[in-house]
Design a protein around this motif. Structure first.
Motif, PDB file in Angstrom:
ATOM      1  N   GLU A  66      57.445  47.348 111.050  1.00  0.00           N
ATOM      2  CA  GLU A  66      58.393  47.382 112.157  1.00  0.00           C
ATOM      3  C   GLU A  66      58.398  48.770 112.784  1.00  0.00           C
ATOM      4  N   PHE A  67      58.279  48.805 114.095  1.00  0.00           N
ATOM      5  CA  PHE A  67      58.385  50.023 114.890  1.00  0.00           C
ATOM      6  C   PHE A  67      59.606  49.861 115.794  1.00  0.00           C
ATOM      7  N   PRO A  68      60.105  50.926 116.390  1.00  0.00           N
ATOM      8  CA  PRO A  68      61.287  50.791 117.242  1.00  0.00           C
ATOM      9  C   PRO A  68      61.131  49.779 118.378  1.00  0.00           C
ATOM     10  N   ASP A  69      59.915  49.630 118.912  1.00  0.00           N
ATOM     11  CA  ASP A  69      59.707  48.759 120.063  1.00  0.00           C
ATOM     12  C   ASP A  69      58.865  47.510 119.787  1.00  0.00           C
ATOM     13  N   ARG A  70      58.342  47.375 118.564  1.00  0.00           N
ATOM     14  CA  ARG A  70      57.421  46.263 118.303  1.00  0.00           C
ATOM     15  C   ARG A  70      57.322  45.973 116.807  1.00  0.00           C
ATOM     16  N   TRP A  71      56.783  44.805 116.528  1.00  0.00           N
ATOM     17  CA  TRP A  71      56.391  44.404 115.183  1.00  0.00           C
ATOM     18  C   TRP A  71      54.873  44.383 115.180  1.00  0.00           C
ATOM     19  N   VAL A  72      54.227  44.946 114.179  1.00  0.00           N
ATOM     20  CA  VAL A  72      52.768  44.861 114.064  1.00  0.00           C
ATOM     21  C   VAL A  72      52.471  44.035 112.814  1.00  0.00           C
ATOM     22  N   LEU A  73      51.904  42.868 113.046  1.00  0.00           N
ATOM     23  CA  LEU A  73      51.696  41.882 111.996  1.00  0.00           C
ATOM     24  C   LEU A  73      50.218  41.751 111.676  1.00  0.00           C
ATOM     25  N   HIS A  74      49.900  41.637 110.408  1.00  0.00           N
ATOM     26  CA  HIS A  74      48.555  41.245 109.999  1.00  0.00           C
ATOM     27  C   HIS A  74      48.699  40.305 108.813  1.00  0.00           C
ATOM     28  N   ARG A  75      47.640  39.622 108.520  1.00  0.00           N
ATOM     29  CA  ARG A  75      47.659  38.652 107.433  1.00  0.00           C
ATOM     30  C   ARG A  75      46.713  39.104 106.332  1.00  0.00           C
ATOM     31  N   ASP A  76      47.230  39.218 105.116  1.00  0.00           N
ATOM     32  CA  ASP A  76      46.422  39.577 103.964  1.00  0.00           C
ATOM     33  C   ASP A  76      45.796  38.322 103.364  1.00  0.00           C
ATOM     34  N   ILE A  77      44.729  38.513 102.625  1.00  0.00           N
ATOM     35  CA  ILE A  77      44.079  37.390 101.948  1.00  0.00           C
ATOM     36  C   ILE A  77      44.961  36.912 100.789  1.00  0.00           C
ATOM     37  N   ASP A  83      50.777  37.746  94.097  1.00  0.00           N
ATOM     38  CA  ASP A  83      49.533  37.963  93.350  1.00  0.00           C
ATOM     39  C   ASP A  83      49.076  39.412  93.512  1.00  0.00           C
ATOM     40  N   PRO A  84      49.751  40.366  92.843  1.00  0.00           N
ATOM     41  CA  PRO A  84      49.416  41.786  93.036  1.00  0.00           C
ATOM     42  C   PRO A  84      47.968  42.133  92.697  1.00  0.00           C
ATOM     43  N   LEU A  85      47.438  41.582  91.608  1.00  0.00           N
ATOM     44  CA  LEU A  85      46.056  41.880  91.240  1.00  0.00           C
ATOM     45  C   LEU A  85      45.085  41.290  92.259  1.00  0.00           C
ATOM     46  N   GLY A  86      45.335  40.066  92.686  1.00  0.00           N
ATOM     47  CA  GLY A  86      44.499  39.448  93.723  1.00  0.00           C
ATOM     48  C   GLY A  86      44.539  40.242  95.012  1.00  0.00           C
ATOM     49  N   HIS A  87      45.721  40.784  95.330  1.00  0.00           N
ATOM     50  CA  HIS A  87      45.862  41.605  96.537  1.00  0.00           C
ATOM     51  C   HIS A  87      45.027  42.880  96.410  1.00  0.00           C
ATOM     52  N   LEU A  88      45.097  43.521  95.244  1.00  0.00           N
ATOM     53  CA  LEU A  88      44.296  44.735  95.033  1.00  0.00           C
ATOM     54  C   LEU A  88      42.802  44.429  95.134  1.00  0.00           C
ATOM     55  N   LEU A  89      42.381  43.324  94.568  1.00  0.00           N
ATOM     56  CA  LEU A  89      40.957  42.972  94.581  1.00  0.00           C
ATOM     57  C   LEU A  89      40.462  42.598  95.968  1.00  0.00           C
ATOM     58  N   SER A  90      41.243  41.829  96.711  1.00  0.00           N
ATOM     59  CA  SER A  90      40.746  41.317  97.988  1.00  0.00           C
ATOM     60  C   SER A  90      41.185  42.097  99.217  1.00  0.00           C
ATOM     61  N   ASP A  91      42.352  42.722  99.171  1.00  0.00           N
ATOM     62  CA  ASP A  91      42.876  43.398 100.362  1.00  0.00           C
ATOM     63  C   ASP A  91      42.906  44.919 100.260  1.00  0.00           C
ATOM     64  N   PRO A  93      40.930  47.007  97.629  1.00  0.00           N
ATOM     65  CA  PRO A  93      40.126  47.364  96.454  1.00  0.00           C
ATOM     66  C   PRO A  93      39.949  48.860  96.261  1.00  0.00           C
ATOM     67  N   GLU A  94      40.106  49.647  97.307  1.00  0.00           N
ATOM     68  CA  GLU A  94      39.934  51.094  97.177  1.00  0.00           C
ATOM     69  C   GLU A  94      40.954  51.700  96.215  1.00  0.00           C
ATOM     70  N   TYR A  95      42.143  51.119  96.129  1.00  0.00           N
ATOM     71  CA  TYR A  95      43.149  51.621  95.191  1.00  0.00           C
ATOM     72  C   TYR A  95      42.741  51.342  93.746  1.00  0.00           C
ATOM     73  N   LEU A  96      42.306  50.124  93.493  1.00  0.00           N
ATOM     74  CA  LEU A  96      41.906  49.743  92.139  1.00  0.00           C
ATOM     75  C   LEU A  96      40.688  50.528  91.672  1.00  0.00           C
ATOM     76  N   VAL A  97      39.672  50.618  92.517  1.00  0.00           N
ATOM     77  CA  VAL A  97      38.446  51.334  92.155  1.00  0.00           C
ATOM     78  C   VAL A  97      38.727  52.812  91.915  1.00  0.00           C
ATOM     79  N   SER A  98      39.498  53.439  92.785  1.00  0.00           N
ATOM     80  CA  SER A  98      39.768  54.871  92.625  1.00  0.00           C
ATOM     81  C   SER A  98      40.617  55.146  91.383  1.00  0.00           C
ATOM     82  N   ALA A  99      41.570  54.259  91.068  1.00  0.00           N
ATOM     83  CA  ALA A  99      42.392  54.451  89.870  1.00  0.00           C
ATOM     84  C   ALA A  99      41.555  54.312  88.605  1.00  0.00           C
ATOM     85  N   ILE A 100      40.685  53.309  88.564  1.00  0.00           N
ATOM     86  CA  ILE A 100      39.833  53.120  87.386  1.00  0.00           C
ATOM     87  C   ILE A 100      38.869  54.295  87.220  1.00  0.00           C
ATOM     88  N   ALA A 101      38.269  54.731  88.316  1.00  0.00           N
ATOM     89  CA  ALA A 101      37.336  55.862  88.246  1.00  0.00           C
ATOM     90  C   ALA A 101      38.056  57.154  87.844  1.00  0.00           C
TER      91      ALA A 101
END
Length: 157
Positions: A66-77, A83-91, A93-101
């Protein structure tokens, strides 16, 4: 997908969301959409976007800033709350990979009897890979906001 969360007045709007491609941003001007349906709930899950007031998640994996003048919407897989793990894997993955590394780097540094610098090495690797992942994702995605032609919301949602 059955939209059990949606009330009848917003069902058409929720069905429209299901037709959207994943990860493409759509703008809903607040002049036309002063509020979102009640099935959109405020969340802390997601990246903060400069200038945004808050984030919401809704049906069909929808994620809204939400912004003062608009809503910016996107759809995740995958829905981050359902499904937090599914979200990390599909939407995101940079967070999961960097944390593991980063964890692997810290463990290797500690194993080599460099315990003092292990944490620093782990955090450095995590930050580096996260930035690298974000840059790579930015190159591959269309980050522009497109004006949306969503169904008109009826009052009473």
């Amino acid at each position: 997908m059955i939209l059990m969360e949606c009330s009848e007045p917003c069902r058409e709007f929720c069905r429209w969301i299901e037709t959207l491609p994943h990860h493409r941003k759509y703008v809903l001007r607040k002049e036309e959409y002063p509020a979102l349906p009640n099935c959109f709930k405020e969340t802390l899950l997601g990246e903060a976007v400069p200038g945004s007031v808050r984030q919401l998640r809704g049906p069909a994996g929808s994620h809204v800033h939400e912004f003062p003048d608009r809503w910016v919407l996107h759809r995740d897989i995958a829905d981050a709350e359902a499904d937090p793990l599914g979200h990390l894997l599909s939407d995101a993955p940079e967070y999961l990979v960097s944390a593991i590394a980063g964890l692997a780097t810290a463990l290797l540094a500690k194993q080599k009897r460099d315990g003092r610098n292990a944490l620093l090495a782990g955090w450095s690797m995590t930050a580096f890979l996260l930035l690298l992942g974000k840059m790579g994702k930015t190159i591959g995605e269309d980050d522009s906001e497109k004006e949306a032609q969503a169904p008109r919301l009826k009052s009473g949602f």
